[in-house]
Design an enzyme around this catalytic site. Structure first.
Site, short mmCIF file in Angstrom:
data_model
loop_
_atom_site.label_atom_id
_atom_site.label_comp_id
_atom_site.label_asym_id
_atom_site.label_seq_id
_atom_site.Cartn_x
_atom_site.Cartn_y
_atom_site.Cartn_z
N GLY A 43 33.95 51.41 39.84
CA GLY A 43 33.59 50.36 40.80
C GLY A 43 34.66 50.00 41.81
N GLU A 98 40.23 45.66 40.38
CA GLU A 98 38.90 45.71 39.75
C GLU A 98 37.85 45.26 40.77
OE1 GLU A 98 36.81 46.81 37.93
OE2 GLU A 98 36.49 45.75 36.06
N ASP A 99 36.63 45.74 40.60
CA ASP A 99 35.58 45.35 41.52
C ASP A 99 35.13 43.90 41.31
OD1 ASP A 99 34.34 45.92 39.06
OD2 ASP A 99 32.84 47.28 39.90
N ASP A 102 33.56 39.26 35.52
CA ASP A 102 32.31 38.65 35.12
C ASP A 102 32.60 37.80 33.87
OD1 ASP A 102 29.34 38.60 35.43
OD2 ASP A 102 29.34 39.75 33.58
N LYS A 130 32.95 36.09 39.38
CA LYS A 130 31.81 35.22 38.98
C LYS A 130 32.32 34.26 37.92
CE LYS A 130 28.02 38.56 39.14
NZ LYS A 130 27.10 39.33 38.27
N PHE A 151 23.44 39.26 40.60
CA PHE A 151 23.88 40.65 40.43
C PHE A 151 24.06 41.27 41.81
CE2 PHE A 151 24.12 45.05 39.35
CZ PHE A 151 24.89 45.00 38.19
N VAL A 152 25.26 41.80 42.05
CA VAL A 152 25.56 42.32 43.38
C VAL A 152 25.88 43.82 43.33
CG1 VAL A 152 26.33 40.14 44.38
CG2 VAL A 152 27.97 41.58 43.17
N ASP A 158 27.70 49.09 41.59
CA ASP A 158 26.45 49.82 41.40
C ASP A 158 25.46 49.08 40.53
OD1 ASP A 158 27.98 50.15 38.93
OD2 ASP A 158 26.39 51.54 38.36
P1 XMP Z 1 33.40 41.74 32.35
O1 XMP Z 1 34.08 42.30 31.15
O2 XMP Z 1 34.26 40.82 33.18
O3 XMP Z 1 33.02 43.02 33.15
O4 XMP Z 1 32.08 41.09 31.99
C1 XMP Z 1 33.12 43.22 34.48
C2 XMP Z 1 32.28 44.43 34.74
O5 XMP Z 1 30.90 44.07 34.69
C3 XMP Z 1 30.19 44.76 35.69
N1 XMP Z 1 29.49 43.77 36.52
C4 XMP Z 1 28.84 44.03 37.65
N2 XMP Z 1 28.62 45.18 38.30
N3 XMP Z 1 27.38 44.03 39.93
C5 XMP Z 1 27.90 45.17 39.45
O6 XMP Z 1 27.71 46.21 40.07
C6 XMP Z 1 27.55 42.82 39.33
O7 XMP Z 1 27.07 41.80 39.82
C7 XMP Z 1 28.32 42.83 38.12
N4 XMP Z 1 28.69 41.85 37.28
C8 XMP Z 1 29.41 42.47 36.31
C9 XMP Z 1 31.19 45.57 36.45
O8 XMP Z 1 31.13 46.88 35.94
C10 XMP Z 1 32.53 44.97 36.13
O9 XMP Z 1 33.55 45.93 36.16
MG MG Z 2 33.18 48.10 36.70
#
Ligand code: XMP
Ligand code: MG
Length: 176
Positions: A43, A98-99, A102, A130, A151-152, A158
């Site tokens: 990501g 990191e992207d 969450d 988030k 969800f983005v 992705d």
């Molecule tokens: P954590 O461990 O912080 O994980 O819950 C973060 C990872 O969760 C994925 N993630 C998303 N991926 N759109 C995405 O494309 C979203 O809105 C989203 N929210 C969480 C992502 O892989 C991230 O590295």
């Molecule tokens: Mg990721």
């Protein structure tokens, strides 16, 4: 049923401005030092590519790939390194990129693992955050944008490996 269309949350222009600001801030904070920028695959690669081109401190790059047990858009909390770094962290100024943060589980565990490798410093730069989804306390040192619990996709993010190529960040409302 018509396929859902992603709605733009951040345009490519807004992203460019914010990423340039972040790169400026990071460059000031690391002035006179050399950075090792560690991207989390897949990501983070788009964000990281733009971020490092805005830096005016020297940097090396490396990548780590993680598998989280569980599936779909839900993080299970277990993190396993499936592709490790090829660079020693000892004595280096390390910035993890990191992207999105969450639940915070992925980064809090990765930071714990990488700290044991004795970097001179270890910080985290997340493109998106988030905060309301946190299950463990985690604060990134640099954040591009804080976003609500939607969800983005796009700009490297992705859904089921789709949409990473979109230049804007978009909301996919059918996912959550
Ligand atoms: P954590 O461990 O912080 O994980 O819950 C973060 C990872 O969760 C994925 N993630 C998303 N991926 N759109 C995405 O494309 C979203 O809105 C989203 N929210 C969480 C992502 O892989 C991230 O590295
Ligand atoms: Mg990721």
């Amino acid at each position: 049923m018509a396929e859902a269309q992603p709605n733009i949350l951040f345009t490519r222009e807004a992203i460019r401005r914010r990423v340039d600001e972040l790169a400026g801030q990071i460059s000031r904070d690391y002035a006179g030092k050399e950075l090792l920028v560690v991207g989390i695959l897949n990501g983070a690669f788009v964000f990281m590519a733009d971020l490092i081109r805005g830096l005016n401190v020297p940097c090396r790059v490396d990548f780590v790939r993680l598998a989280s047990y569980g599936c779909g858009s839900v993080s299970s909390g277990e993190v396993r390194i499936t592709k490790d770094l090829e660079t020693s962290l000892a004595g280096r100024e390390v910035l993890i990129v990191e992207d999105i943060v969450d639940t915070g589980l992925t980064l809090s565990r990765l930071v714990g693992v990488l700290r044991e490798r004795r970097p001179a410093s270890l910080k985290v730069c997340a493109f998106l955050d988030k905060q309301e989804r946190r299950r463990v306390p985690f604060t990134a040192d640099y954040v591009g944008f804080s976003i609500p619990d939607r969800f983005v996709v796009g700009y490297g993010l992705d859904y089921d490996e789709q949409y990473r190529f979109l230049p804007d960040v978009c909301v996919l409302d059918q996912v959550r």
